[in-house]
Design an enzyme around this catalytic site. Structure first.
Site, short mmCIF file in Angstrom:
data_model
loop_
_atom_site.label_atom_id
_atom_site.label_comp_id
_atom_site.label_asym_id
_atom_site.label_seq_id
_atom_site.Cartn_x
_atom_site.Cartn_y
_atom_site.Cartn_z
N ARG A 1 -0.56 0.39 16.34
CA ARG A 1 0.59 0.88 15.55
C ARG A 1 0.20 2.10 14.73
NH1 ARG A 1 3.62 -3.25 11.91
NH2 ARG A 1 4.60 -1.24 11.48
N LYS B 1 0.47 8.97 10.10
CA LYS B 1 1.59 8.09 10.50
C LYS B 1 2.66 8.04 9.42
CE LYS B 1 1.35 3.41 9.98
NZ LYS B 1 2.54 2.92 9.25
N ASN B 2 2.23 7.83 8.17
CA ASN B 2 3.22 7.60 7.11
C ASN B 2 3.92 8.87 6.65
OD1 ASN B 2 2.66 4.93 7.27
ND2 ASN B 2 1.61 4.77 5.29
N ASP C 1 -3.72 0.28 1.64
CA ASP C 1 -4.02 0.44 3.07
C ASP C 1 -5.52 0.62 3.35
OD1 ASP C 1 -1.37 0.15 3.64
OD2 ASP C 1 -0.97 2.25 4.06
N ARG D 1 8.52 -8.08 1.30
CA ARG D 1 8.85 -6.65 1.35
C ARG D 1 10.36 -6.36 1.37
NH1 ARG D 1 4.58 -3.82 5.43
NH2 ARG D 1 4.96 -2.01 4.14
C1 UD1 Z 1 4.50 2.24 2.42
C2 UD1 Z 1 3.56 2.54 3.57
C3 UD1 Z 1 2.52 1.44 3.71
C4 UD1 Z 1 1.81 1.20 2.38
C5 UD1 Z 1 2.81 1.01 1.25
C6 UD1 Z 1 2.14 0.94 -0.11
C7 UD1 Z 1 4.96 3.80 5.10
C8 UD1 Z 1 5.71 3.84 6.37
N1 UD1 Z 1 4.36 2.64 4.78
O1 UD1 Z 1 5.18 1.01 2.73
O2 UD1 Z 1 1.58 1.83 4.71
O3 UD1 Z 1 1.00 0.06 2.47
O4 UD1 Z 1 3.75 2.09 1.22
O5 UD1 Z 1 1.38 2.07 -0.34
O6 UD1 Z 1 4.88 4.79 4.38
N2 UD1 Z 1 9.52 -3.32 -2.91
C9 UD1 Z 1 10.60 -4.04 -3.37
N3 UD1 Z 1 11.86 -3.55 -3.15
C10 UD1 Z 1 12.09 -2.38 -2.48
C11 UD1 Z 1 10.97 -1.65 -2.01
C12 UD1 Z 1 9.70 -2.15 -2.25
O7 UD1 Z 1 10.45 -5.11 -3.97
O8 UD1 Z 1 13.25 -1.99 -2.30
C13 UD1 Z 1 8.13 -3.82 -3.16
C14 UD1 Z 1 7.41 -4.21 -1.88
O9 UD1 Z 1 7.70 -5.52 -1.49
C15 UD1 Z 1 5.95 -4.02 -2.29
C16 UD1 Z 1 6.02 -2.82 -3.24
O10 UD1 Z 1 7.37 -2.76 -3.69
O11 UD1 Z 1 5.49 -5.14 -2.98
C17 UD1 Z 1 5.63 -1.51 -2.64
O12 UD1 Z 1 6.28 -1.34 -1.42
P1 UD1 Z 1 6.63 0.09 -0.79
O13 UD1 Z 1 5.95 1.17 -1.55
O14 UD1 Z 1 8.10 0.18 -0.64
O15 UD1 Z 1 5.96 -0.01 0.64
P2 UD1 Z 1 6.51 0.64 1.94
O16 UD1 Z 1 7.24 1.88 1.59
O17 UD1 Z 1 7.19 -0.40 2.77
#
Ligand code: UD1
Length: 426
Positions: free
Chosen positions: A401, A22-23, A309, A121
């Site tokens: 999902r 998925k990711n 995850d 997030r």
């Molecule tokens: C992706 C994965 C999700 C997985 C996560 C962590 C996809 C579609 N989803 O989610 O399944 O659980 O990585 O491995 O690939 N953050 C900020 N600011 C930003 C971006 C992130 O503060 O601009 C924080 C988030 O709130 C979180 C951390 O950084 O605490 C990591 O988030 P991130 O790696 O961005 O997760 P996703 O990419 O949303």
């Protein structure tokens, strides 16, 4: 809303095939926005999140043909450079259209995701990176409005490691003028898969899979064919289920090299695992009393460390281990909602800040529980497979999902599991 009814207590045996990741699929679908030529993807899983992304791309004007596990996309002429709130709120990964739209068309309007069940997030790092590449960004009425004539390469150091942030910036940089260096980049295998798809389209990327990715912008990209990598979280979920119930299962079409931290923890718990390039076999004796699995403490972190995850699934596994373990969540706030539900099944878990203390019990017993998010649901399915008697899991749209035909695959391994459609049997 559909429910799952599981009669637990039995071992799992047989063979199961893993679906595409998925990711990896979600960002690669968005990468098709970067070219007017056709992009063909194979091994695409049939999931609700994939259907949501396809819906979003169609709204933008992409022609999408979806048959079996193949998706063909053509972003030849687009009419709406926008991701509306009603879609973004159901799937945060919709933010992944921002980088490609801005890079190719010089503008994009994408709703801010807002909060979700597993914490705030934010997407500030996506925005900060695009600004460093010369984009003018405003926030208006809950939307990110981004504009740029042509993005310029830049050196970007994100404040934290972000998976979709790295992907968005990598997709923006492939069409930017000059070189972009992404430092503190995420190293997840899905980023490598996206980079491979982009390179297949003519992008110049090196260092994907390390914390420093270098991208040399090109004026345009062309079409490609790409096979999506296997889903490592689905793989890990099946392995955890077998470890929890006992049994012997051959997992086909996996990529064990992406699962080192998970395999190591399963071995520590007492499971026997063997692996080849694209398969894993797990064997676990079903035991009671002192012979139960060992408790394994885990701490979630960025790849290659233990994935957030897989946290809920290990929580379920630890709930019946012989002793106490600590499960620490460092990536997301509020990702312990499965704890109260596992306790309804008879687990003994307490939360102390970002750590759950899991006191292993001899067995779980069936009850009605509620899925709260995608991976929490997977933890509840494992809890239900362990539990004696019937468990009903409500709100399994969360599971849909990210897991393709989870109940069919588990039934194929001998699980007594069935889906009850909404309204049926009430
Ligand atoms: C992706 C994965 C999700 C997985 C996560 C962590 C996809 C579609 N989803 O989610 O399944 O659980 O990585 O491995 O690939 N953050 C900020 N600011 C930003 C971006 C992130 O503060 O601009 C924080 C988030 O709130 C979180 C951390 O950084 O605490 C990591 O988030 P991130 O790696 O961005 O997760 P996703 O990419 O949303």
């Amino acid at each position: 809303m559909d429910r799952l009814v599981i009669s637990g207590g039995g071992a799992l045996t047989g063979e199961v095939a893993v679906s595409g990741a998925k990711n990896a699929t979600l960002p690669i679908l968005c990468a098709a926005l970067l070219t007017g030529e056709p992009v063909q993807l194979d091994n695409v899983p049939r999931l609700r999140d994939v259907a949501t992304m396809v819906k979003l791309l169609r709204q933008i004007g992409v022609q999408v043909e979806h048959s079996g596990d193949r998706v063909e996309l053509s972003a030849h002429a687009l009419d709406r450079l926008e991701a509306p709130y009603d879609l973004v709120k159901t799937m945060r990964a919709s933010i992944l259209v921002l980088g490609p739209l801005l890079a190719r068309f010089g503008e994009a309007r994408v709703s801010l995701p807002g909060g979700c069940a597993i914490g705030p997030r934010p997407v500030d790092q996506h925005i900060k990176g695009l600004q460093a590449m010369g984009a003018a960004i405003e926030i208006e009425q809950g939307y990110i409005i981004a504009r740029a004539q042509r993005l310029r390469g830049a050196r970007i150091v994100t404040d934290m490691v972000t998976v979709t942030g790295t992907e968005n910036l990598m997709m923006a940089a492939v069409l930017a003028e000059g070189q972009t260096i992404l430092e503190n980049a995420a190293r997840e295998p899905e980023i490598v898969d996206l980079a491979e798809a982009l390179v297949g389209m003519g992008a110049k990327i090196s260092g994907a899979g390390t914390d420093c990715i270098s991208i040399e912008g090109v004026p345009r990209l062309h079409g490609t064919r790409h096979r999506v990598m296997p889903d490592r979280i689905e793989t890990g979920t099946f392995l955890c289920a077998v470890a929890a119930t006992g049994g012997e299962v051959f997992v086909r079409g996996a990529r064990p090299a992406t699962l080192d931290a998970v395999v190591e923890k399963l071995r520590e718990a007492g499971a026997a695992l063997e692996a080849g390039p694209d398969w894993i076999r797990i064997r676990v004796a079903k035991t009671r009393g002192n012979g139960r699995l060992k408790p394994v403490s885990v701490r979630t972190s960025e790849y290659p460390a233990f994935p957030t995850d897989m946290q809920a699934q290990f929580m379920a596994l630890n709930s019946i281990a012989h002793g106490t373990s600590r499960v620490t969540e460092t990536i997301f706030e509020n990702r312990f909602m499965h704890v109260a539900e596992l306790n309804r099944l008879g687990a003994d878990i307490e939360i102390e800040g970002i750590t759950a203390i899991v006191n292993g019990v001899e067995s779980l017993s069936g009850a009605s529980v509620m899925a709260t998010d995608l991976r929490a649901s997977a933890g509840l399915v494992i809890g239900a497979l362990i539990a004696e008697g019937d468990t009903t899991i409500d709100r399994i749209y969360h599971l849909d999902r990210g897991y393709e035909q989870m109940e069919k695959k588990l039934a194929g391994l001998g699980a007594r599991i069935r889906r009850v459609a909404s309204g049926e049997g009430r």
